[in-house]
Structure formats: structure tokens, C-alpha cells
Design a protein around this motif. Structure first.
Motif: not given
Lengths: 365, 621
Positions: B288-291, B293-294, B297-298, B300, B323-324, B327
Motif C-alpha cells: 500500500x503506497x503513499x500515493x 504515483x508511488x 512506481x512500485x 514498475x 507520467x509513470x 515511462x
């Protein structure tokens, strides 16, 4: 199930495959990629790159198990120049991407290279959360107090009053102290080094790599184009000794040359201040502060980080904090491993079939 | 045995409606499970407010659960309820408009107090002022009868006793429609095992409801709905979110790769995070990420490391992840982005359904950034759609959008559970050795040397000796992957990335046109499948021809789509947006696709779409 003994520091490189003892020692050259380095002439990044390329062989790790992840900015080009695995990602997100990589691959030594804009402005959220979670990785934060790649706007570490392209009348933006910020997020390893002091930088990098958990190393780095001389007073040999406070575990915190030395004291639990060595000996001005980065309570390390001022009168360098706390990635993997082990091993086709059917099925003939 | 009559019905639509705190979702879930166990085909539509506990007794606080079950195959949760259970005046007022005259309404008269009536603007009591005279109304003092039935439970407060009223209602409806309650009894035993008094009270309330139906003269007869004729197999009832989670796990299993989910909680996608977090035993890692986007990101980062990286979200989260995703397009790594669409823009309608993220999935990134898009059509179909998404992501090394929606996510239907052996083999080969030689003849690895057939680049994971390489979001030189700002190279790479996605192998579009002479084609995508199929059935039953086709692959489109579109005089495209697929069809194929759109946060009704088809047919005749 593997568990991490909280009392015993475990190496951050424990699960990363090492070269066999008898293998030939790796060289700096092996860690240098074939890509042309494209930083501006005189950029501090060259010095850091050389230090990292020279130091990595000392770890004795298999090169293929090292990954450098970066965001966006001048410093974030770093991975291209190392012959390891590398991922040049997007602005500010490297700690999040590295978290996914480090958690899913415990056999990797994961490094994040970032700058003051990348880590503290657009990526501030990911940085503090990586630090609080304590993911096993090393973050190198190149701080040049300016946006370089976008050609010279002030950054979240620029001084108040700094005149840049975006602040022609001087910046009114109050800066972050990266070390204070990291300690506030309860980072388990926090250090600061100068790009120009290669010996000290190498010592700190080694300790950071060995640390199990998120290690944050702030590196003061000169931008010769847009913020030249930002750290000149710390590099100038005539001023250096009077300004740099070298933190050494177990030793008193002092500044200044022999004969003109000042010692850090604290009255009660109050503020710290430097006083002449002779005066300190009387004990009347307070207790002499001994540096202990292993204190569980980050308060003293935080106080030391506050000695720093924009004028750089006293700038502590070295390892502020180095404590052992279970890492997020170890705990996540432990939970999965425990669930798999308790169930008698990895799920096969039969177990997947059982999962798909669930607990409440009916049959149609 | 009851002396009452039993009537046979072929289909029933029931709607349970009450306050958010009345346990209507649970009641609906249990009735659904017991109905599934009986062998009826079914479809459900939960409908609840975004607020967890809106002020009691108010219209915004009304929560409902609709269930359509039948002795034949069911395509939608039903347009209009045959039975409405209204637990308070707000529930009656909010739902009455959907109830056709002649339908049955059961009201909990205890809640029809002057205060509660006033809260929703009733000046007189609709139960006895004539408002409901066209309906079969059963006024039942649900709350007080439940409390009375639990008189012996001294350890329970009045409030705790009142809380069991949903079980009383469930018992009553179970009697009415001859549903077994054993499944619910087992469920309650598991849920309240640690509180024997609460368990006993709930069981007692359930039985009291059943007995009330059997003994009270108010209910003259009960009904049976015979099991549906369904293909042989083992069945379970699944929601879309559950099926999607299971599909991801099954895909990882068949690929022999770890599944890593990076996610941030968001309605209506969070249940996928919950489901996967509970599957550690299957080697699933959830962070469970902080947001938002994270979260991606995790995922990816895990993909770069050789896992199947997944992120789950809804529209607002997709905006943050854009954006990710770009990427991932540039890195050419596998990644699954699950977007459980909800009403938008911005926060929109968090708990209601919509299909308005299609163009966001298609184009919501900077640069030329093609991403494959797959949309499941029913709750159970989320399983195979998820497996298909993983197949495309790993075969073509690309991020893939899986576009579910709130209706599929929370709706449920019986699912014929596949056997593991018959699931597709998704085995992936990582790059293991250098794939080229340098000018000196030394072996080297070129991370962007493509597979000639798929145009996919090699997936070389860290830890593989000799394949050390650096990749990033800066444009890369063809083959070597080194940074390149060369104009011709960027043009080439942009076209290669597009060609790779355009060349993804997707099955031909199948057209359902039983008569073979239809002049009108109804084309849909995603969760409109059920309403479109039901509407075409209605039209065909009246002796007219209409063709129907449904897109699972929105990018790339099936190769025969253009031919299909051009072979009909008129193409109608119903969508829960303002015409996003229609816009793509017009742009791609220059056909005069006609949009029919609705963004009410609810699925189309069968009647509405049948009218649209009829009108179109009349225009052509």
C-alpha cells in the motif's frame, strides 16, 4: 521463516550474491560504462562518480546484482555511467520505483541517485515515506542548492535571498535542511559528506551500503554554472577547519584547529552551543556532548543537524544517525514467506484450483 | 408444512433498500448466495452512497441492493424491481420511482414515524395516504417484531436487537421465494462465532422472519423460481473485483512469475487490493503506497525486477499515474494498470459506474504513447480479461490498461470456474545471454533489439550476468538503447512503439446476428454487454432483426472491425459516457456510428436500449 533480529545489525548486503573469495578483485574500469559522460566541465558530479566507481569494487558484490535508480535532473544521469543495471526514471519517483524493486528482489543492492529538486521538491513525499518505511536501499542526494538541468531556478535547499533566474528579487522560500528532514522522518541512517572529500565520502558510502534499511547520504555538490561556489567556504582550506564539524562516534563534537578549538556543550536538555575548549573543561557552561549515532532517540542527532546555518558557520559532516530497525522489505517478504511455509510450500495447480473455486460452489450436471 | 399456495415464476427482481447502517448490502449478498446455491442464474447491482454513514434516515444515506434471478440466463440486474423492501421512508422515496405499478412493496412501518417522514419531505404517511394504492403493500413492523422475537436475549441491548432486523427481512424474503437459509446460517456462525449471543439473536431473527411469512395471513402465497439450465460445471458467485483479483493471481501462476501489486486505496478499486493482500499464501506481494504515483512506481520497479507489476485504481488515480505509464511505454516493460471506472470528472461519483475513462486510457499521456486497452464485459469476465491483460503485457513488454467499472466491480453473477490446466500458458522467457557482438567481436547485450514478430524487446532482469544495461525515459537509440537525440531515430522509435501495439494479436470481432439479415448493428464495450444483449433479445423476440457485437479489445481494435462496421446500414454505440468509443470509430473508420449515451451512474436499462434499437429500425424502414 526468516526473521531479523532487531538487536544485531544485519548487513544491507547480506542477501546480495558476492564474488567468490578466490575471484580476481574487480576494478573501477569494470564499473565504468562505455557512455560519454555529459556533465558540464567542472561539475561536482564527476568527482562523486569517480568516487562511486572506485568504491563499488570494494563491496565485492556481483556487478549484475547492483542497480542504480534515478529520477530527473543532472545527478539523475548517474546510472548511465556505471556498468551495472540502471533505471533513469521520472522526476521525483525514484524512491518509489526502488521500493518496488528492493521489496520484490532481496538479492539486489539498490541505490537511488537524486538531487535537491528531485528528492525534496517534486519527490518529497516518496522520500519521506521511503525513509519512514526503512526500505533496504541507499539514497545519494546530491545537493547543489539549485536547479541545474532547467538552467538555474532556485531549489528547496536554496538560501533565502538567493538571486536566481526565477527569483530576480531574491528567494523568499524557506529552505529544507535535508538531514533534519530525514531525521524527522525517523530515517535509520543519515549522513552528510562533501563531494571534494573523497576519503570521507568513501567511508560514508561504505557504511551506508552496509546499513540494512534506507540510508540517506546528503552530498554537497558544486554546480559551476548556476550556483558556483555555494560550498566554497567549506572547501577553502583557510576556513574549513573553523566551519566543518566532523562527527565521530564516541567522540566529543568539536570544531576549529588545535589551539582554537571549540567544544559542543549542552545545558540540561537545552540548546547546544560551541564554547572554547578551555571554558568547556570547567563544566559550568554545560555537559560536553559526545556523538552517538546509535542512540535510538533521534533528538540529539536532530539537534546536531540544527547547528547548520545558511551562513555555514558550523556545518556538521559525517554520520548523524545509524540505528537498526526491521526493514519494510524484509517484513513484507517475511509475511509472504510465512504464509507460503505455513501452507506447506508454494501453491501448485491444486491450491490455485481451490482458490478459484472458493468456499461456496455448486455443481450443474 | 405451510398450507399456503406456492406459485411458480420464471424471473424475479428484488431490491433491498434501507439506511446505510441497515445492512442492506449484507442482506443482498446473503440472498444472492442462497439464490446461487439454488441454481438460479442471477445478476446483482449494489448501489450505495460514497459517505460511510450519511445522516440517518435521509435520502443521501439510502443504500440499496438489487438482485435479478431466473430459471433462464440472466443478462442484467433488471430494470425495475418486482419487490421493493423499504426499511424506512427515505428508502421508499428514493426507490419508488423505479417500481412499476402492481409490484410488491414491503415497508418497515416502525420507521415511518412523523420525524422520519418529515426528514424526507413526506407530510403524510405514504403507507396509508393512498400513495401506494397501485402496489401490493405489506406493512410489517419489522423492527418491533424483531425486538419482540428476541425478548429472551437479556444480554443484548435494544439497539443490538434492532440491528438484527435485516436478518428478519432476509428470513421473510427467503420464505417468500423459497430460498434455503442454510448458507446464511453457516455464514452467521462464522461471522459471529466469537459472540454466541449475537449469533443466536441473528439466527433467531432469521427464523422469525421465515415463520412470519409462513404464519401471517398478509402473505397469501410463496413463490418458486426453478433452477436455470446452465452448462455443466462447477459454479460460484463472483463480483468483478474478486474475479479480477483471481485472474491476476492465476495469470502469475501460469507465468510462474511473482505478482506484485502497488496500490493506493480508492473507491471502487480497493476491494482488489484487499483481495490480493489476503493471498500471500499464493506468493502475492501487496504494497500500500503513499500515493497513486508511488503505487504505480512500485509496480514498475517490480516489473523491472522480473515480476508482474500491477497497480489498481480509478479515474482520478489514473490521472496521477499518467507520467509513470508513459515511462513504462518508453521503457517497454510489462505493467498492468487496472482502472475501475467511476463517475467523473474529478471526484465525481465515487460509488457509481461510468465508462468515461476510455479516452484517458487511450490518450492521457504526453507524446505518442500507445497503450493496449482491454475491457471485461461482465463481472465473471474480469477473470479472463485480467489473464489476457497479463498475456499482452508480458508478450509485448508493454503497460496494459484493464478498464473495469463500478458496475462490474461490485455486481456479481455465477461463474463457471475453469480448471487450472485449461487456463492459457503464460510462460515468459527472460533474456539470459548477450544478443549481439560489438565491433571488436565481443558479445554485448542490446536491450532494444526487437523480436521480429512481436517487436518486443528482451526482458533482461537484474541479476543476469553479462546483460547489465541502463534504460530510461529519455529517447533511446534503436537496438542499443543508448541515449539518442537523433531526429530520425526518434521518428523511427515512435513508429516502432506504435507498430508494436498495432500489431498485438487480438481475436476477430464476432457478430451475433441469428437471423443473418440485420441492417442495424449495436456495438458496445465493457459493462454495457448485459443491457445490450438483453435489449437485442427483446427486439428479436418481437420478430425483428438486429445484430450485436461487443469489443473486448479497444486498443488495438480487432482487425475485422472496419469490415464489420461497413457491412451494416446503421451502427448504434451505447456508452455510459458522451460518445468516446463512437469518436474513436468515426476517426479510425470514417463510419457514421450513432451514439446513444447516458451518464446517470447506473447501467442502461433493457427497455431504454430496446427503444433505441426500435427507433433506429423504424428510421430505416
Amino acid at each position: 521463516m526468516t526473521t531479523i533480529d532487531v538487536g544485531m545489525p544485519v548487513s544491507g548486503l547480506r542477501s546480495v550474491p558476492h564474488l567468490p573469495q578466490e575471484a580476481a578483485k574487480q576494478t573501477k574500469r569494470e564499473f565504468t560504462s562505455d557512455q560519454e559522460v555529459r556533465w558540464c566541465p567542472g561539475c561536482g558530479d564527476y568527482v562523486i562518480l569517480a568516487a562511486v566507481q572506485a568504491f563499488l569494487p570494494e563491496l565485492g558484490l556481483k556487478r549484475e546484482n547492483i542497480v542504480f535508480v534515478s529520477g530527473i535532473g543532472c545527478s539523475s544521469r548517474f546510472p548511465y555511467y556505471l556498468d551495472t543495471y540502471g533505471l533513469h526514471s521520472i522526476h521525483g519517483r525514484a524512491p518509489a520505483i526502488a521500493t518496488g524493486l528492493a521489496t520484490s528482489r532481496e538479492d539486489l543492492s539498490v541505490w537511488v541517485v537524486t538531487g535537491d529538486g528531485d528528492a525534496l521538491s517534486i519527490g518529497g513525499n516518496h522520500l519521506i515515506h521511503a525513509l519512514r518505511r526503512n526500505v533496504n536501499m541507499t539514497i545519494l542526494l546530491f545537493n547543489n542548492q539549485i536547479y541545474g538541468l532547467t538552467k538555474g531556478q532556485y531549489s528547496p535547499t536554496s538560501r533565502v535571498g538567493q538571486v536566481t533566474k526565477s527569483t530576480p528579487a531574491g528567494s523568499v522560500d524557506y529552505p529544507f535542511n535535508p538531514v533534519s528532514l530525514a531525521l524527522g522522518a525517523e530515517a535509520t541512517f543519515v549522513a552528510r559528506a562533501m563531494e571534494s572529500d573523497r576519503a570521507e565520502l568513501t567511508t560514508i558510502l561504505k557504511a551506508a551500503a552496509e546499513h540494512r534499511g534506507t540510508a540517506l547520504v546528503e552530498i554537497y555538490q558544486n554546480c559551476p554554472i548556476f550556483n558556483d561556489g555555494a560550498f566554497e567556504v567549506l572547501k577553502d582550506r583557510s576556513q574549513q577547519e573553523a566551519r566543518i564539524v566532523r562527527l565521530r562516534s564516541g567522540e566529543h563534537v568539536t570544531v576549529g584547529a588545535e589551539g582554537d578549538r571549540k567544544v559542543l556543550v549542552r545545558k540540561g536538555s537545552g540548546v547546544m552551543k560551541f564554547i572554547p575548549e578551555a571554558e568547556a573543561a570547567t563544566g559550568e557552561s554545560g555537559a560536553v556532548v559526545a556523538h552517538d549515532p546509535t542512540l535510538d532517540d533521534p533528538s540529539q542527532a536532530f539537534q546536531l543537524s540544527r547547528l547548520d546555518t545558511p551562513e555555514m558557520t558550523h556545518v556538521p559532516m559525517g554520520i548523524f544517525r545509524q540505528v537498526s530497525r526491521p526493514t519494510y522489505d524484509d517484513l513484507v517478504r517475511d509475511q509472504v514467506r510465512a504464509a507460503v511455509d505455513t501452507a506447506g510450500g508454494p501453491a501448485g495447480d491444486a491450491e490455485l484450483g481451490e482458490l478459484l473455486r472458493g468456499r461456496d460452489t455448486w455443481t450443474v450436471e | 408444512m405451510s398450507s399456503k399456495t406456492v406459485q411458480a415464476l420464471d424471473r424475479v427482481v428484488i431490491r433491498f433498500a434501507g439506511d446505510s447502517g441497515d445492512g442492506m448490502q449484507l442482506t443482498g449478498d446473503r440472498f444472492t448466495s442462497d439464490t446461487a446455491a439454488l441454481g438460479n442464474d442471477l445478476s446483482t447491482l449494489p448501489n450505495f452512497p460514497a459517505e460511510i454513514r450519511a445522516p440517518q434516515g435521509t435520502l443521501p444515506g439510502v443504500s440499496s441492493f438489487q438482485l435479478h434471478f431466473a430459471d433462464h440466463d440472466v443478462l442484467t440486474p433488471g430494470d425495475a424491481p418486482d419487490v421493493l423492501v423499504a426499511m424506512n421512508p427515505a428508502a421508499l422515496k428514493a426507490n419508488l420511482g423505479d417500481v412499476p405499478r402492481g409490484a410488491t412493496i414491503i415497508v418497515n412501518t416502525d420507521e415511518f414515524t412523523s420525524r422520519n417522514l418529515a426528514k424526507v419531505g413526506y407530510t403524510t404517511n405514504p403507507v396509508d395516504d393512498g400513495t401506494l394504492e397501485s402496489f401490493h403493500v405489506h406493512p410489517v413492523a419489522l423492527t418491533s417484531i424483531t425486538v419482540e422475537a428476541l425478548a429472551g436475549f437479556d444480554g443484548l441491548t435494544r439497539k443490538e436487537k434492532e440491528r438484527a432486523k435485516n436478518m428478519f427481512a432476509l428470513g421473510l424474503l427467503s420464505w417468500m421465494y423459497t430460498r434455503p437459509t442454510t448458507g446464511t446460517e453457516a455464514f452467521l456462525t462464522k461471522k459471529f462465532g466469537a459472540r454466541p449471543d449475537i449469533l443466536a439473536a441473528n439466527l433467531a431473527a432469521l427464523r422469525a422472519g421465515w415463520n412470519y411469512g409462513e404464519t401471517t395471513e398478509d402473505f397469501a402465497s410463496s413463490f418458486v423460481v426453478a433452477p436455470a439450465k446452465m452448462p455443466p460445471g462447477t459454479y460460484r458467485n463472483v463480483t468483478g473485483n474478486t474475479a479480477l483479483a483471481l485472474g491476476l493471481v492465476a495469470a502469475a501462476h501460469r507465468a510462474s512469475l511473482p505478482l506484485v501489486l502497488g496500490s493506493y486505496p480508492i473507491t471502487p478499486a480497493s476491494d482488489i487490493l484487499h483481495a490480493l493482500a489476503a493471498l500471500k499464501r499464493h506468493g502475492v506481494t501487496t504494497l500500500q503506497a503513499e500515493d497513486e504515483i508511488a503505487g504505480i512506481g512500485i509496480a514498475l520497479g517490480a516489473s523491472f525486477g522480473g515480476a508482474i507489476g500491477v497497480t489498481t485504481t480509478s479515474g482520478p488515480g489514473v490521472a496521477l499515474k499518467s507520467e509513470t505509464i508513459g515511462l513504462a511505454v518508453s521503457l517497454e516493460l510489462p505493467l498492468i494498470i487496472v482502472d475501475v471506472q467511476r463517475g467523473g470528472p474529478s471526484t465525481g461519483l465515487p460509488t457509481k459506474t461510468e465508462q468515461a475513462d476510455l479516452l484517458q486510457a487511450m490518450f492521457g499521456r504526453n507524446g505518442e504513447s500507445p497503450v493496449p486497452i482491454i475491457a471485461p464485459r461482465t463481472p465473471a469476465d474480469c477473470f479472463s480479461a485480467a489473464m489476457d491483460a497479463v498475456r499482452i503485457a508480458t508478450t509485448y513488454r508493454t503497460p496494459v490498461f484493464l478498464l473495469s467499472d463500478g458496475y462490474l466491480a461490485n455486481g456479481s453473477e455465477p461463474w463457471s470456474v475453469p480448471s487450472v490446466e485449461e487456463l492459457p500458458d503464460l510462460h515468459v522467457a527472460f533474456a539470459s545471454e548477450p544478443n549481439a557482438t560489438d565491433p571488436k567481436g565481443e558479445p554485448v547485450f542490446h536491450p532494444f533489439l526487437r523480436d521480429e514478430e512481436t517487436l518486443a524487446r528482451p526482458w533482461a532482469v537484474p541479476g543476469t550476468p553479462g546483460l547489465e544495461h541502463r534504460i530510461g525515459g529519455i529517447e533511446k537509440a534503436d537496438v542499443t538503447g543508448n541515449i539518442s537525440y537523433d531526429p530520425d531515430n526518434h521518428d523511427l522509435m515512435t513508429r516502432l512503439r506504435q507498430a508494436k501495439i498495432d500489431g498485438i494479436s487480438v481475436p476477430h470481432l464476432e457478430v451475433d446476428d441469428p437471423a443473418g439479415d440485420a441492417r442495424v448493428l449495436v456495438l458496445g464495450w465493457g459493462s454495457t454487454y448485459g443491457p445490450i444483449a438483453a435489449a437485442t433479445r427483446v427486439v428479436r423476440n418481437s420478430g425483428r432483426s438486429v445484430a450485436r457485437a461487443h469489443l473486448r479489445h479497444l486498443n488495438p481494435f480487432p482487425a475485422n472491425l472496419g469490415d464489420v462496421l461497413r457491412s451494416y446500414d446503421r451502427v448504434v454505440v451505447p456508452e455510459m459516457n458522451l460518445g468516446q468509443l463512437a469518436m474513436l470509430l468515426r476517426a479510425e473508420f470514417l463510419v457514421d456510428a450513432r451514439s446513444h449515451t447516458s451518464v446517470r451512474g447506473l447501467p442502461f436499462s433493457t427497455v431504454e436500449l430496446a427503444d433505441v434499437i426500435s427507433t433506429t429500425l423504424e428510421e430505416l424502414s
